[in-house]
Design a protein around this motif. Structure first.
Motif, PDB file in Angstrom:
ATOM      1  N   MET A  88       0.845  -1.189   0.000  1.00 40.12           N
ATOM      2  CA  MET A  88       0.000   0.000   0.000  1.00 40.12           C
ATOM      3  C   MET A  88       0.883   1.242   0.000  1.00 40.12           C
ATOM      4  SD  MET A  88      -3.075   0.991   2.643  1.00 40.12           S
ATOM      5  CE  MET A  88      -2.007   1.296   4.042  1.00 40.12           C
ATOM      6  N   LYS A  89       0.525   2.224  -0.781  1.00 42.35           N
ATOM      7  CA  LYS A  89       1.284   3.462  -0.856  1.00 42.35           C
ATOM      8  C   LYS A  89       1.303   4.127   0.522  1.00 42.35           C
ATOM      9  CE  LYS A  89       1.567   7.817  -3.378  1.00 42.35           C
ATOM     10  NZ  LYS A  89       0.956   8.668  -4.400  1.00 42.35           N
ATOM     11  N   ASN A  90       2.512   4.537   0.953  1.00 43.91           N
ATOM     12  CA  ASN A  90       2.659   5.125   2.283  1.00 43.91           C
ATOM     13  C   ASN A  90       2.385   6.625   2.210  1.00 43.91           C
ATOM     14  OD1 ASN A  90       3.253   5.369   4.977  1.00 43.91           O
ATOM     15  ND2 ASN A  90       5.461   5.584   4.633  1.00 43.91           N
ATOM     16  N   TYR A  91       1.128   7.006   2.278  1.00 38.54           N
ATOM     17  CA  TYR A  91       0.725   8.400   2.168  1.00 38.54           C
ATOM     18  C   TYR A  91       0.218   8.894   3.508  1.00 38.54           C
ATOM     19  CZ  TYR A  91      -1.695  12.573   0.563  1.00 38.54           C
ATOM     20  OH  TYR A  91      -2.121  13.864   0.404  1.00 38.54           O
ATOM     21  N   HIS A  92       0.879   9.907   4.055  1.00 34.06           N
ATOM     22  CA  HIS A  92       0.488  10.472   5.345  1.00 34.06           C
ATOM     23  C   HIS A  92      -0.362  11.719   5.134  1.00 34.06           C
ATOM     24  CE1 HIS A  92       3.116   7.722   7.415  1.00 34.06           C
ATOM     25  NE2 HIS A  92       2.833   8.291   8.579  1.00 34.06           N
ATOM     26  N   ARG A  93      -1.464  11.777   5.830  1.00 32.43           N
ATOM     27  CA  ARG A  93      -2.338  12.946   5.744  1.00 32.43           C
ATOM     28  C   ARG A  93      -2.052  13.886   6.915  1.00 32.43           C
ATOM     29  NH1 ARG A  93      -5.935  12.917   1.929  1.00 32.43           N
ATOM     30  NH2 ARG A  93      -6.366  10.976   0.830  1.00 32.43           N
ATOM     31  N   SER A  94      -2.204  15.173   6.658  1.00 32.70           N
ATOM     32  CA  SER A  94      -2.000  16.172   7.712  1.00 32.70           C
ATOM     33  C   SER A  94      -3.160  16.113   8.698  1.00 32.70           C
ATOM     34  CB  SER A  94      -1.913  17.571   7.099  1.00 32.70           C
ATOM     35  OG  SER A  94      -3.175  17.953   6.566  1.00 32.70           O
ATOM     36  N   LEU A  95      -2.950  16.732   9.849  1.00 31.72           N
ATOM     37  CA  LEU A  95      -4.012  16.776  10.857  1.00 31.72           C
ATOM     38  C   LEU A  95      -5.242  17.482  10.294  1.00 31.72           C
ATOM     39  CD1 LEU A  95      -5.012  16.356  13.765  1.00 31.72           C
ATOM     40  CD2 LEU A  95      -3.930  18.539  14.369  1.00 31.72           C
ATOM     41  N   GLY A  96      -5.037  18.555   9.548  1.00 33.11           N
ATOM     42  CA  GLY A  96      -6.151  19.278   8.942  1.00 33.11           C
ATOM     43  C   GLY A  96      -6.951  18.414   7.990  1.00 33.11           C
ATOM     44  N   GLU A  97      -6.258  17.599   7.193  1.00 27.28           N
ATOM     45  CA  GLU A  97      -6.947  16.708   6.254  1.00 27.28           C
ATOM     46  C   GLU A  97      -7.765  15.660   6.991  1.00 27.28           C
ATOM     47  OE1 GLU A  97      -4.343  16.357   2.208  1.00 27.28           O
ATOM     48  OE2 GLU A  97      -3.404  15.585   4.035  1.00 27.28           O
ATOM     49  N   LEU A  98      -7.199  15.123   8.063  1.00 30.69           N
ATOM     50  CA  LEU A  98      -7.926  14.120   8.840  1.00 30.69           C
ATOM     51  C   LEU A  98      -9.167  14.730   9.490  1.00 30.69           C
ATOM     52  CD1 LEU A  98      -4.979  12.216  10.586  1.00 30.69           C
ATOM     53  CD2 LEU A  98      -6.359  11.439   8.650  1.00 30.69           C
ATOM     54  N   GLN A 107      -8.278   4.934 -10.178  1.00 29.12           N
ATOM     55  CA  GLN A 107      -6.846   4.705 -10.360  1.00 29.12           C
ATOM     56  C   GLN A 107      -6.063   5.099  -9.107  1.00 29.12           C
ATOM     57  OE1 GLN A 107      -8.832   6.260 -12.701  1.00 29.12           O
ATOM     58  NE2 GLN A 107      -8.927   4.365 -13.916  1.00 29.12           N
ATOM     59  N   GLU A 108      -6.411   6.235  -8.519  1.00 32.71           N
ATOM     60  CA  GLU A 108      -5.743   6.682  -7.288  1.00 32.71           C
ATOM     61  C   GLU A 108      -6.007   5.711  -6.142  1.00 32.71           C
ATOM     62  OE1 GLU A 108      -5.881  11.549  -7.918  1.00 32.71           O
ATOM     63  OE2 GLU A 108      -7.610  10.485  -7.076  1.00 32.71           O
ATOM     64  N   TYR A 109      -7.243   5.223  -6.078  1.00 27.66           N
ATOM     65  CA  TYR A 109      -7.606   4.267  -5.035  1.00 27.66           C
ATOM     66  C   TYR A 109      -6.776   2.992  -5.171  1.00 27.66           C
ATOM     67  CZ  TYR A 109     -10.551   1.209  -2.135  1.00 27.66           C
ATOM     68  OH  TYR A 109     -10.999   0.330  -1.178  1.00 27.66           O
ATOM     69  N   ALA A 110      -6.639   2.492  -6.405  1.00 28.36           N
ATOM     70  CA  ALA A 110      -5.867   1.276  -6.647  1.00 28.36           C
ATOM     71  C   ALA A 110      -4.394   1.483  -6.299  1.00 28.36           C
ATOM     72  CB  ALA A 110      -6.015   0.859  -8.107  1.00 28.36           C
ATOM     73  N   GLU A 111      -3.849   2.638  -6.669  1.00 25.29           N
ATOM     74  CA  GLU A 111      -2.451   2.932  -6.369  1.00 25.29           C
ATOM     75  C   GLU A 111      -2.221   3.036  -4.864  1.00 25.29           C
ATOM     76  OE1 GLU A 111       0.880   6.446  -7.101  1.00 25.29           O
ATOM     77  OE2 GLU A 111      -1.104   6.589  -8.049  1.00 25.29           O
ATOM     78  N   HIS A 132      -3.906   1.642  -2.425  1.00 25.07           N
ATOM     79  CA  HIS A 132      -4.040   0.354  -1.747  1.00 25.07           C
ATOM     80  C   HIS A 132      -3.162  -0.737  -2.349  1.00 25.07           C
ATOM     81  CE1 HIS A 132      -7.182   1.410   1.110  1.00 25.07           C
ATOM     82  NE2 HIS A 132      -7.735   2.153   0.168  1.00 25.07           N
ATOM     83  N   GLY A 133      -2.464  -0.411  -3.454  1.00 30.45           N
ATOM     84  CA  GLY A 133      -1.482  -1.331  -4.006  1.00 30.45           C
ATOM     85  C   GLY A 133      -2.046  -2.577  -4.641  1.00 30.45           C
ATOM     86  N   PHE A 134      -3.076  -2.424  -5.484  1.00 32.60           N
ATOM     87  CA  PHE A 134      -3.592  -3.582  -6.209  1.00 32.60           C
ATOM     88  C   PHE A 134      -3.884  -3.211  -7.654  1.00 32.60           C
ATOM     89  CE2 PHE A 134      -7.458  -1.947  -3.920  1.00 32.60           C
ATOM     90  CZ  PHE A 134      -8.142  -1.471  -5.032  1.00 32.60           C
ATOM     91  N   ASP A 135      -4.101  -4.246  -8.453  1.00 32.35           N
ATOM     92  CA  ASP A 135      -4.435  -4.076  -9.867  1.00 32.35           C
ATOM     93  C   ASP A 135      -5.935  -3.819  -9.983  1.00 32.35           C
ATOM     94  OD1 ASP A 135      -5.299  -4.696 -12.563  1.00 32.35           O
ATOM     95  OD2 ASP A 135      -3.289  -5.522 -12.900  1.00 32.35           O
ATOM     96  N   ILE A 136      -6.314  -2.653 -10.467  1.00 27.55           N
ATOM     97  CA  ILE A 136      -7.724  -2.271 -10.532  1.00 27.55           C
ATOM     98  C   ILE A 136      -8.546  -3.214 -11.389  1.00 27.55           C
ATOM     99  CG2 ILE A 136      -7.435  -0.692 -12.490  1.00 27.55           C
ATOM    100  CD1 ILE A 136      -9.739  -0.109  -9.489  1.00 27.55           C
ATOM    101  N   GLN A 137      -7.924  -3.742 -12.442  1.00 24.85           N
ATOM    102  CA  GLN A 137      -8.679  -4.627 -13.338  1.00 24.85           C
ATOM    103  C   GLN A 137      -9.039  -5.934 -12.638  1.00 24.85           C
ATOM    104  OE1 GLN A 137      -6.678  -4.924 -17.084  1.00 24.85           O
ATOM    105  NE2 GLN A 137      -8.559  -5.202 -18.207  1.00 24.85           N
ATOM    106  N   LYS A 138      -8.070  -6.493 -11.884  1.00 23.56           N
ATOM    107  CA  LYS A 138      -8.344  -7.736 -11.166  1.00 23.56           C
ATOM    108  C   LYS A 138      -9.401  -7.530 -10.096  1.00 23.56           C
ATOM    109  CE  LYS A 138      -3.914 -10.063 -11.815  1.00 23.56           C
ATOM    110  NZ  LYS A 138      -2.717 -10.614 -11.151  1.00 23.56           N
TER     111      LYS A 138
END
Length: 444
Positions: A1-11, A221-225, A227-233
């Motif tokens: 899974m892509k290691n994306y950190h959200r800021s406190l404001g975003e959360l 596409q962003e969701y798949a990236e 979470h680290g999976f192939d969107i088609q599958k």
């Protein structure tokens, strides 16, 4: 899974609308029994009014999860359901407290007058719409927050939830303080309660609109990236039915669900019987038209606000536990102690201690189950469907508790304080059930 950190404001933006949704939910939980008692319901009937709402939730929530999993549009994936649920909730909040003003109270069907039937169906739509608005917030955290930040994200939801509850619980006593009537003719809801629902509806829609505008959900596409999976599958796997999903559900789904059963049954008893219990124990009255009963109704709002404060305080301690299992068990046992103590207390101020302890259980119920479940799903394309199905672990225990609440009340000699003692026993059972959860994959 892509290691994306959200800021406190975003959360915070991601969950800000939860503040408004919880105001609506808190007004419902603190005032519905008071409203129906005012409309003429017998205490032994009160629990039955709570059956339809969770029953509808068991039907609607899995469908919302299933539909929103497949909804990818310009407005987002979960947000359209969030807004639709909020709009319906606002409309119902305007009409529900005016049930007593409907001019067919003399018409009786199955032992209920017309105002109670109107209130019953209004409650059903209110509870359902609140849940339709509430669930997308949990789903968006599962969609857009990495595992490392999920506990923090759900803790923010818990904080906003309790802050909204705190505000809503104090509305009736506040409006009484500024001069609105806290009593009314027989069968009519006091203006202090009516205006609580009006103001709550306004705050609800404003908060939800804020999140709707500020949050941009992932596209496929962003969701798949992320979470680290192939969107088609994943698209090929989406044809699984709800029955198949239940069969393949991780063990966490079922074991946490068992804990949920006892916890939510306990809180259904709290919402149903606290008003009568406080009036009976501290004001020595069961007359719903009396000034004492309505004063007790206002005091219930204060007690529930104290519970919210207890929940906020305890939520800050939960992350400090090295073991989630220990945190879960201790939280529920503290709540059980609070419920059981209510049975022995006859001073309205001493009840503050009881409801502070109850708040500890509520904090754990808000944060831990969804953290454990979403982490066990790990990027599943059926996240929304599983969260919708998991909502049944909230709805089913309320249905069971509501169905048997009147019978249990009769067995306990009509004592509503004894029903809160029973709620404490249920939380003890919930604490024991935590031992069935496998915490090996959830940081203990």
């Amino acid at each position: 899974m892509k290691n994306y950190h959200r800021s406190l404001g975003e959360l915070i933006n991601l969950s800000f609308g939860f503040f408004g949704v919880q105001i609506a939910y808190a007004l419902q939980s603190a005032n519905i029994s008071r409203i129906f008692a005012t409309l003429g319901a017998d205490p032994h009937q009160l629990s039955f009014f709570w059956i339809l709402p969770p029953l509808m939730g068991m039907i609607i929530q899995p469908l919302i999860g299933k539909w929103s999993d497949k909804t990818w549009c310009r407005f987002g994936r979960r947000k359209p359901y969030l807004l639709a649920g909020a709009i319906i909730a606002v409309l119902v909040m305007i009409f529900l407290p005016n049930a007593g003003n409907i001019h067919f109270t003399d018409r009786i069907l199955l032992g209920l007058n017309g105002a109670m039937w109107f209130g019953l169906f209004s409650l059903m739509f209110l509870d359902t719409s609140i849940n339709v608005a509430m669930q997308p917030f949990k789903m968006m955290v599962g969609d857009m927050v990495n595992e490392e930040q999920k506990t923090k994200a759900y803790s923010i939801q818990s904080l906003l939830c309790n802050a909204g509850s705190f505000v809503a619980y104090l509305f009736p006593i506040f409006f009484t303080w500024i001069g609105l009537a806290n009593t009314a003719p027989a069968g009519v809801v006091p203006q202090s309660v009516v205006w609580s629902f009006y103001v709550g509806a306004a705050i609800l829609i404003l908060c939800v609109l804020y999140t709707f505008i500020k949050v941009k959900e992932f596209n496929p596409q962003e969701y798949a990236e992320f979470h680290g999976f192939d969107i088609q599958k994943k698209e090929e796997q989406k044809k699984e039915g709800l029955a198949k999903l239940l069969k393949d559900a991780p063990s966490t789904f079922w074991t946490v669900g068992l804990v949920q059963f006892f916890c939510w049954a306990a809180f259904l008893f709290m919402w149903t019987y606290t008003n009568g219990a406080v009036a009976q124990s501290c004001w020595n009255t069961t007359d719903v038209a009396s000034e004492g009963y309505q004063a007790a109704g206002n005091w219930v709002g204060v007690l529930f606000a104290v519970q919210a404060v207890g929940s906020i305080i305890w939520a800050a301690f939960i992350p400090k536990f090295k073991s989630l299992k220990t945190a879960y068990i201790i939280s529920l046992l503290l709540g059980a102690t609070g419920f059981i103590s209510i049975f022995f207390i006859h001073n309205q101020w001493m009840l503050f201690a009881s409801y502070l302890l109850v708040g500890a259980a509520w904090a754990a119920m808000l944060a831990l189950p969804f953290t454990l479940l979403t982490n066990s799903l790990k990027g599943s394309s059926h996240m929304g469907e599983y969260l919708g199905l998991f909502n049944c672990t909230i709805c089913l225990p309320q249905i069971v508790a509501a169905a048997f609440g009147g019978l249990l009340l009769k067995c306990l000699g009509g004592s509503q304080p004894a029903m809160l003692f029973a709620a404490g026993v249920l939380l003890v059972a919930g604490a024991v059930s935590v031992l069935t959860i496998n915490f090996n994959n959830h940081n203990n």
